[in-house]
Design a protein around this motif. Structure first.
Motif, PDB file in Angstrom:
ATOM      1  N   VAL A   6       0.867  -1.188   0.000  1.00 20.55           N
ATOM      2  CA  VAL A   6       0.000   0.000   0.000  1.00 20.55           C
ATOM      3  C   VAL A   6       0.898   1.231   0.000  1.00 20.55           C
ATOM      4  O   VAL A   6       1.863   1.308   0.758  1.00 20.55           O
ATOM      5  N   LYS A   7       0.558   2.211  -0.861  1.00 21.40           N
ATOM      6  CA  LYS A   7       1.343   3.453  -0.860  1.00 21.40           C
ATOM      7  C   LYS A   7       0.585   4.567  -0.138  1.00 21.40           C
ATOM      8  O   LYS A   7       1.128   5.269   0.708  1.00 21.40           O
ATOM      9  N   LYS A  31      -3.034   5.606   1.971  1.00 23.70           N
ATOM     10  CA  LYS A  31      -4.202   5.097   2.702  1.00 23.70           C
ATOM     11  C   LYS A  31      -5.084   6.268   3.108  1.00 23.70           C
ATOM     12  O   LYS A  31      -4.581   7.258   3.644  1.00 23.70           O
ATOM     13  N   GLU A  63      -8.827   7.301   5.087  1.00 22.36           N
ATOM     14  CA  GLU A  63     -10.024   6.910   5.850  1.00 22.36           C
ATOM     15  C   GLU A  63     -11.038   8.041   5.725  1.00 22.36           C
ATOM     16  O   GLU A  63     -10.708   9.212   5.917  1.00 22.36           O
ATOM     17  N   VAL A  94     -11.953   2.562   4.508  1.00 22.64           N
ATOM     18  CA  VAL A  94     -10.518   2.808   4.323  1.00 22.64           C
ATOM     19  C   VAL A  94     -10.188   2.426   2.886  1.00 22.64           C
ATOM     20  O   VAL A  94     -10.482   1.315   2.440  1.00 22.64           O
ATOM     21  N   GLU A 107      -7.217   1.900   0.174  1.00 23.42           N
ATOM     22  CA  GLU A 107      -5.767   1.659   0.102  1.00 23.42           C
ATOM     23  C   GLU A 107      -5.333   1.608  -1.355  1.00 23.42           C
ATOM     24  O   GLU A 107      -5.826   0.781  -2.132  1.00 23.42           O
ATOM     25  N   THR A 110      -7.231  -1.011  -6.389  1.00 22.22           N
ATOM     26  CA  THR A 110      -7.419  -0.265  -5.140  1.00 22.22           C
ATOM     27  C   THR A 110      -8.272  -1.107  -4.197  1.00 22.22           C
ATOM     28  O   THR A 110      -9.268  -1.691  -4.608  1.00 22.22           O
ATOM     29  N   LYS A 153     -11.893  -1.144   2.338  1.00 25.23           N
ATOM     30  CA  LYS A 153     -12.276  -1.910   3.532  1.00 25.23           C
ATOM     31  C   LYS A 153     -13.327  -1.126   4.319  1.00 25.23           C
ATOM     32  O   LYS A 153     -13.380   0.104   4.230  1.00 25.23           O
TER      33      LYS A 153
END
Length: 377
Positions: free
Chosen positions: A259-260, A262, A264, A348, A350, A358, A361
């Protein structure tokens, strides 16, 4: 004198059971019995049976049975008559070659169909090593979180389905159309070493959803997987569906290893921003080729869209971001559909780069995970 079938039931009870049953049959079939419903009255219950030879259903409901028996009737016709009645009791009885339907001052006589032509419906297996169970509402949630991602192109029959995988006391349900993927899992009651999987056609899944919606809050649903069919049973309801003969894609390998960036964000807030920005596509560009652009900079996500010849739109939303800046484009229909099908307050997102899959979550649902392929901007 031979007994003729007669029963009385509430309109709304009959209606919801007819609607669920009719989801299994084929309205356009040339074979009369495949758009018919078999009604059987016995004891204090009425059983409605439906089949299109690939999916079969049985559902029971309580009724005031005056005399037992069974009749075959045109499904859509019985539904249309039932739907238009007032919320009163409906009386259904045999009358020679017809079935008499009465509700208050309304009377109708509809033609009976030849019951001898009706096929044998598969029974729920009495014993099976491949039996597992879980609460009906949990299975309904699993399907809600995933089924929208299945392909609707019938030529891609392996993807026009859902994949059920049982392993280590969990049921994992997966759906993908090649551009997006959703996966969710729940704990189940199953034999310790049970390991099996099956591909269920999307029509079978749609019928199953209708039947799960009839279940009570704490009702358990038993499931048996066989080589060529899957069975579901709960409190007088039974569904069997043929399964797809094929190999499901290796979904586990689709998930990126790193993951680069992230992000939320509030789920409903993001959904609103996407819908408002994508409204610029209301004229002109078809939805499959339109994209919304995500620009992440510090804790601001800018969602923008441009429709050549019509205009452009953008909106900022505050997020919690980590990992630096990134520009990436998505199909707004895919993103909004994903956000609508989960109940979590936050999601979220990522990202690796503007071309890699991509991951999305749900913060409140740790067993759910989704993938969406970016679009070339």
């Amino acid at each position: 004198k031979e007994e003729v079938m007669k029963f009385i039931c509430e309109k709304n009870v009959l209606l919801k059971n007819l609607q669920a049953s009719l989801s299994a049959i084929s309205p356009k079939t040339m074979l009369p019995y495949l758009n018919s419903l078999l009604l059987e009255a016995e004891g204090k219950e009425v059983t409605v049976t439906a089949t299109d030879l690939e999916i079969s259903t049985k559902v029971k409901f309580k009724a005031d049975v005056k005399s037992g028996g069974k009749v075959l009737v045109h499904g859509d016709l019985l539904l249309a008559i039932t739907k238009t009645q007032e919320d009163k009791d409906i009386i259904i009885e045999e009358a020679g070659d017809t079935i008499k339907i009465t509700c208050e001052k309304f009377h109708a006589n509809v033609q009976k169909r030849n019951i001898d032509e009706y096929p044998q419906i598969p029974e729920f297996p009495k014993k099976s090593e491949n039996l597992f169970s879980l609460p009906a509402m949990e299975l309904l949630q699993l399907i809600k979180e995933t089924a929208y991602a299945a392909s609707r192109e019938e030529t891609r029959y392996v993807l026009c389905s859902e994949y059920f995988e049982v392993e280590k006391g969990n049921l994992t349900v997966v759906a993908t159309d090649g551009k997006r993927l959703s996966m969710s899992k729940r704990q189940i009651k199953a034999p310790k070493n049970l390991k099996t999987s099956v591909i269920i056609p999307i029509k079978g899944i749609n019928v199953l959803q209708r039947f799960l919606a009839l279940c009570e809050e704490k009702e358990e649903i038993k499931t048996v997987i066989q080589d060529n069919a899957i069975f579901f049973s709960s409190n007088g309801k039974m569904i069997s569906s043929r399964v797809v003969d094929g190999t499901y894609p290796d979904y586990k390998s689709a998930f990126p290893k790193s993951v680069k960036v992230k992000v939320e964000v509030e789920r409903e807030e993001l959904l609103g921003v996407i819908m408002r920005t994508a409204s610029i596509f209301q004229a002109g560009v078809p939805s499959q080729t339109s994209s919304v652009k995500f620009q992440i900079k510090k804790n601001t996500l800018t969602v923008s869209a441009s429709s050549p010849g019509f205009g452009e739109a953008e909106e900022d939303i505050q997020v919690q971001a980590a990992g630096g800046s990134l520009n990436v484009s998505f199909n707004p229909g895919y993103l909004s559909e994903l956000l609508r099908h989960i109940d979590s307050s936050k999601v979220v997102i990522e990202m690796v780069d503007s071309l890699s899959a991509t991951v999305v979550k749900a913060t409140d649902e740790p067993n759910f995970i989704s993938l969406i392929m970016p679009m070339r901007a």
